[in-house]
Design a protein around this motif. Structure first.
Motif, PDB file in Angstrom:
ATOM      1  N   LEU A  16       0.812  -1.219   0.000  1.00 50.98           N
ATOM      2  CA  LEU A  16       0.000   0.000   0.000  1.00 50.98           C
ATOM      3  C   LEU A  16       0.846   1.270   0.000  1.00 50.98           C
ATOM      4  O   LEU A  16       0.309   2.359   0.196  1.00 50.98           O
ATOM      5  CB  LEU A  16      -0.939  -0.011   1.212  1.00 50.98           C
ATOM      6  CG  LEU A  16      -1.973  -1.134   1.222  1.00 50.98           C
ATOM      7  CD1 LEU A  16      -2.758  -1.108   2.524  1.00 50.98           C
ATOM      8  CD2 LEU A  16      -2.908  -1.029   0.033  1.00 50.98           C
ATOM      9  N   THR A  17       2.126   1.155  -0.243  1.00 50.86           N
ATOM     10  CA  THR A  17       3.016   2.307  -0.199  1.00 50.86           C
ATOM     11  C   THR A  17       2.566   3.396  -1.165  1.00 50.86           C
ATOM     12  O   THR A  17       2.458   4.570  -0.793  1.00 50.86           O
ATOM     13  CB  THR A  17       4.459   1.891  -0.509  1.00 50.86           C
ATOM     14  OG1 THR A  17       4.828   0.832   0.369  1.00 50.86           O
ATOM     15  CG2 THR A  17       5.415   3.054  -0.348  1.00 50.86           C
ATOM     16  N   LEU A  18       2.292   3.038  -2.391  1.00 51.44           N
ATOM     17  CA  LEU A  18       1.880   4.027  -3.390  1.00 51.44           C
ATOM     18  C   LEU A  18       0.533   4.650  -3.008  1.00 51.44           C
ATOM     19  O   LEU A  18       0.360   5.865  -3.098  1.00 51.44           O
ATOM     20  CB  LEU A  18       1.795   3.399  -4.775  1.00 51.44           C
ATOM     21  CG  LEU A  18       1.387   4.336  -5.915  1.00 51.44           C
ATOM     22  CD1 LEU A  18       2.364   5.509  -6.024  1.00 51.44           C
ATOM     23  CD2 LEU A  18       1.311   3.577  -7.224  1.00 51.44           C
ATOM     24  N   GLU A  19      -0.396   3.822  -2.556  1.00 47.11           N
ATOM     25  CA  GLU A  19      -1.711   4.350  -2.174  1.00 47.11           C
ATOM     26  C   GLU A  19      -1.592   5.292  -0.980  1.00 47.11           C
ATOM     27  O   GLU A  19      -2.266   6.311  -0.904  1.00 47.11           O
ATOM     28  CB  GLU A  19      -2.679   3.203  -1.860  1.00 47.11           C
ATOM     29  CG  GLU A  19      -4.098   3.639  -1.667  1.00 47.11           C
ATOM     30  CD  GLU A  19      -4.665   4.421  -2.849  1.00 47.11           C
ATOM     31  OE1 GLU A  19      -5.409   5.380  -2.601  1.00 47.11           O
ATOM     32  OE2 GLU A  19      -4.367   4.095  -4.017  1.00 47.11           O
ATOM     33  N   ARG A  22      -0.356   8.588  -2.206  1.00 45.91           N
ATOM     34  CA  ARG A  22      -1.457   9.310  -2.866  1.00 45.91           C
ATOM     35  C   ARG A  22      -2.390   9.929  -1.826  1.00 45.91           C
ATOM     36  O   ARG A  22      -2.847  11.053  -1.973  1.00 45.91           O
ATOM     37  CB  ARG A  22      -2.254   8.368  -3.764  1.00 45.91           C
ATOM     38  CG  ARG A  22      -1.600   8.051  -5.061  1.00 45.91           C
ATOM     39  CD  ARG A  22      -2.541   7.232  -5.931  1.00 45.91           C
ATOM     40  NE  ARG A  22      -1.799   6.719  -7.059  1.00 45.91           N
ATOM     41  CZ  ARG A  22      -1.926   5.507  -7.568  1.00 45.91           C
ATOM     42  NH1 ARG A  22      -2.809   4.677  -7.063  1.00 45.91           N
ATOM     43  NH2 ARG A  22      -1.208   5.129  -8.584  1.00 45.91           N
ATOM     44  N   ARG A  23      -2.712   9.150  -0.778  1.00 46.17           N
ATOM     45  CA  ARG A  23      -3.610   9.637   0.266  1.00 46.17           C
ATOM     46  C   ARG A  23      -3.007  10.858   0.949  1.00 46.17           C
ATOM     47  O   ARG A  23      -3.677  11.869   1.130  1.00 46.17           O
ATOM     48  CB  ARG A  23      -3.878   8.541   1.302  1.00 46.17           C
ATOM     49  CG  ARG A  23      -4.896   8.933   2.361  1.00 46.17           C
ATOM     50  CD  ARG A  23      -4.875   7.989   3.550  1.00 46.17           C
ATOM     51  NE  ARG A  23      -3.652   8.066   4.309  1.00 46.17           N
ATOM     52  CZ  ARG A  23      -3.366   9.019   5.212  1.00 46.17           C
ATOM     53  NH1 ARG A  23      -4.221   9.990   5.444  1.00 46.17           N
ATOM     54  NH2 ARG A  23      -2.230   9.004   5.863  1.00 46.17           N
ATOM     55  N   ARG A  24      -1.745  10.780   1.301  1.00 49.27           N
ATOM     56  CA  ARG A  24      -1.082  11.912   1.963  1.00 49.27           C
ATOM     57  C   ARG A  24      -1.027  13.131   1.058  1.00 49.27           C
ATOM     58  O   ARG A  24      -1.233  14.254   1.504  1.00 49.27           O
ATOM     59  CB  ARG A  24       0.324  11.520   2.411  1.00 49.27           C
ATOM     60  CG  ARG A  24       0.320  10.570   3.573  1.00 49.27           C
ATOM     61  CD  ARG A  24       1.714  10.213   3.999  1.00 49.27           C
ATOM     62  NE  ARG A  24       1.693   9.252   5.077  1.00 49.27           N
ATOM     63  CZ  ARG A  24       2.716   8.978   5.843  1.00 49.27           C
ATOM     64  NH1 ARG A  24       3.868   9.590   5.661  1.00 49.27           N
ATOM     65  NH2 ARG A  24       2.619   8.088   6.799  1.00 49.27           N
ATOM     66  N   ALA A  25      -0.752  12.925  -0.216  1.00 51.39           N
ATOM     67  CA  ALA A  25      -0.722  14.042  -1.166  1.00 51.39           C
ATOM     68  C   ALA A  25      -2.101  14.683  -1.276  1.00 51.39           C
ATOM     69  O   ALA A  25      -2.211  15.913  -1.342  1.00 51.39           O
ATOM     70  CB  ALA A  25      -0.234  13.553  -2.533  1.00 51.39           C
ATOM     71  N   SER A  26      -3.143  13.874  -1.259  1.00 46.90           N
ATOM     72  CA  SER A  26      -4.511  14.404  -1.329  1.00 46.90           C
ATOM     73  C   SER A  26      -4.848  15.221  -0.094  1.00 46.90           C
ATOM     74  O   SER A  26      -5.494  16.266  -0.186  1.00 46.90           O
ATOM     75  CB  SER A  26      -5.523  13.264  -1.482  1.00 46.90           C
ATOM     76  OG  SER A  26      -5.357  12.624  -2.709  1.00 46.90           O
ATOM     77  N   VAL A  27      -4.419  14.753   1.059  1.00 51.61           N
ATOM     78  CA  VAL A  27      -4.662  15.503   2.292  1.00 51.61           C
ATOM     79  C   VAL A  27      -3.955  16.848   2.229  1.00 51.61           C
ATOM     80  O   VAL A  27      -4.542  17.891   2.529  1.00 51.61           O
ATOM     81  CB  VAL A  27      -4.191  14.695   3.531  1.00 51.61           C
ATOM     82  CG1 VAL A  27      -4.152  15.566   4.773  1.00 51.61           C
ATOM     83  CG2 VAL A  27      -5.093  13.498   3.751  1.00 51.61           C
ATOM     84  N   MET A  28      -2.695  16.842   1.845  1.00 48.92           N
ATOM     85  CA  MET A  28      -1.934  18.093   1.774  1.00 48.92           C
ATOM     86  C   MET A  28      -2.536  19.046   0.736  1.00 48.92           C
ATOM     87  O   MET A  28      -2.578  20.246   0.955  1.00 48.92           O
ATOM     88  CB  MET A  28      -0.462  17.816   1.451  1.00 48.92           C
ATOM     89  CG  MET A  28       0.262  17.048   2.544  1.00 48.92           C
ATOM     90  SD  MET A  28       0.126  17.784   4.188  1.00 48.92           S
ATOM     91  CE  MET A  28       1.051  19.287   3.970  1.00 48.92           C
ATOM     92  N   GLU A  29      -3.024  18.505  -0.352  1.00 44.54           N
ATOM     93  CA  GLU A  29      -3.656  19.331  -1.393  1.00 44.54           C
ATOM     94  C   GLU A  29      -4.951  19.954  -0.880  1.00 44.54           C
ATOM     95  O   GLU A  29      -5.289  21.083  -1.225  1.00 44.54           O
ATOM     96  CB  GLU A  29      -3.934  18.463  -2.613  1.00 44.54           C
ATOM     97  CG  GLU A  29      -4.452  19.228  -3.809  1.00 44.54           C
ATOM     98  CD  GLU A  29      -4.638  18.311  -5.002  1.00 44.54           C
ATOM     99  OE1 GLU A  29      -5.727  18.365  -5.604  1.00 44.54           O
ATOM    100  OE2 GLU A  29      -3.704  17.549  -5.318  1.00 44.54           O
ATOM    101  N   ALA A  30      -5.682  19.216  -0.045  1.00 48.26           N
ATOM    102  CA  ALA A  30      -6.958  19.701   0.468  1.00 48.26           C
ATOM    103  C   ALA A  30      -6.796  20.783   1.534  1.00 48.26           C
ATOM    104  O   ALA A  30      -7.715  21.566   1.763  1.00 48.26           O
ATOM    105  CB  ALA A  30      -7.771  18.537   1.036  1.00 48.26           C
ATOM    106  N   LEU A  31      -5.641  20.820   2.179  1.00 52.04           N
ATOM    107  CA  LEU A  31      -5.406  21.830   3.209  1.00 52.04           C
ATOM    108  C   LEU A  31      -5.237  23.201   2.562  1.00 52.04           C
ATOM    109  O   LEU A  31      -4.666  23.332   1.485  1.00 52.04           O
ATOM    110  CB  LEU A  31      -4.153  21.493   4.017  1.00 52.04           C
ATOM    111  CG  LEU A  31      -4.244  20.221   4.867  1.00 52.04           C
ATOM    112  CD1 LEU A  31      -2.888  19.920   5.486  1.00 52.04           C
ATOM    113  CD2 LEU A  31      -5.303  20.359   5.940  1.00 52.04           C
ATOM    114  N   GLU A  32      -5.744  24.197   3.249  1.00 52.42           N
ATOM    115  CA  GLU A  32      -5.588  25.549   2.728  1.00 52.42           C
ATOM    116  C   GLU A  32      -4.133  25.990   2.879  1.00 52.42           C
ATOM    117  O   GLU A  32      -3.413  25.532   3.765  1.00 52.42           O
ATOM    118  CB  GLU A  32      -6.513  26.489   3.480  1.00 52.42           C
ATOM    119  CG  GLU A  32      -7.975  26.152   3.258  1.00 52.42           C
ATOM    120  CD  GLU A  32      -8.906  27.031   4.052  1.00 52.42           C
ATOM    121  OE1 GLU A  32      -8.444  28.053   4.604  1.00 52.42           O
ATOM    122  OE2 GLU A  32     -10.090  26.700   4.107  1.00 52.42           O
ATOM    123  N   ALA A  33      -3.725  26.911   2.042  1.00 52.90           N
ATOM    124  CA  ALA A  33      -2.329  27.362   2.035  1.00 52.90           C
ATOM    125  C   ALA A  33      -1.907  27.983   3.361  1.00 52.90           C
ATOM    126  O   ALA A  33      -0.746  27.896   3.749  1.00 52.90           O
ATOM    127  CB  ALA A  33      -2.104  28.351   0.898  1.00 52.90           C
TER     128      ALA A  33
END
Length: 82
Positions: A16-19, A22-33
């Motif tokens: 599940l390393t790649l998934e 992806r999950r962590r990148a999505s969380v960081m993307e969803a956070l406001e700047a």
């Protein structure tokens, strides 16, 4: 996927390393700047202070039992329910 020759069980292994990346990148993307993790933690502490403040005698007994049973963390000095 492999099958154990001594049983009818199938061994299924998933990396599940790649998934997770992806999950962590999505969380960081969803956070406001302007998201501030320290401010978020302070806000959580304030919420806990409010949640466990002003307990009546029975509520305080239950709170103390939950802390003793390690269901709830012990609040540091100045942050215990009063």
């Amino acid at each position: 996927m492999s099958q154990d020759s001594n049983s009818a069980h199938v061994v299924l292994e998933i990396d599940l390393t790649l998934e997770e990346a992806r999950r962590r990148a999505s969380v960081m993307e969803a956070l406001e700047a302007d998201w501030n993790p320290l401010e978020a933690m302070r806000g959580e502490e304030e919420a806990y202070d409010l949640l466990y403040s002003g307990l009546d005698e029975r509520q305080q007994e239950i709170y103390d039992m939950l802390v003793a049973a390690e269901v709830l963390p012990r609040r540091r000095p100045g942050h215990a329910a009063a």
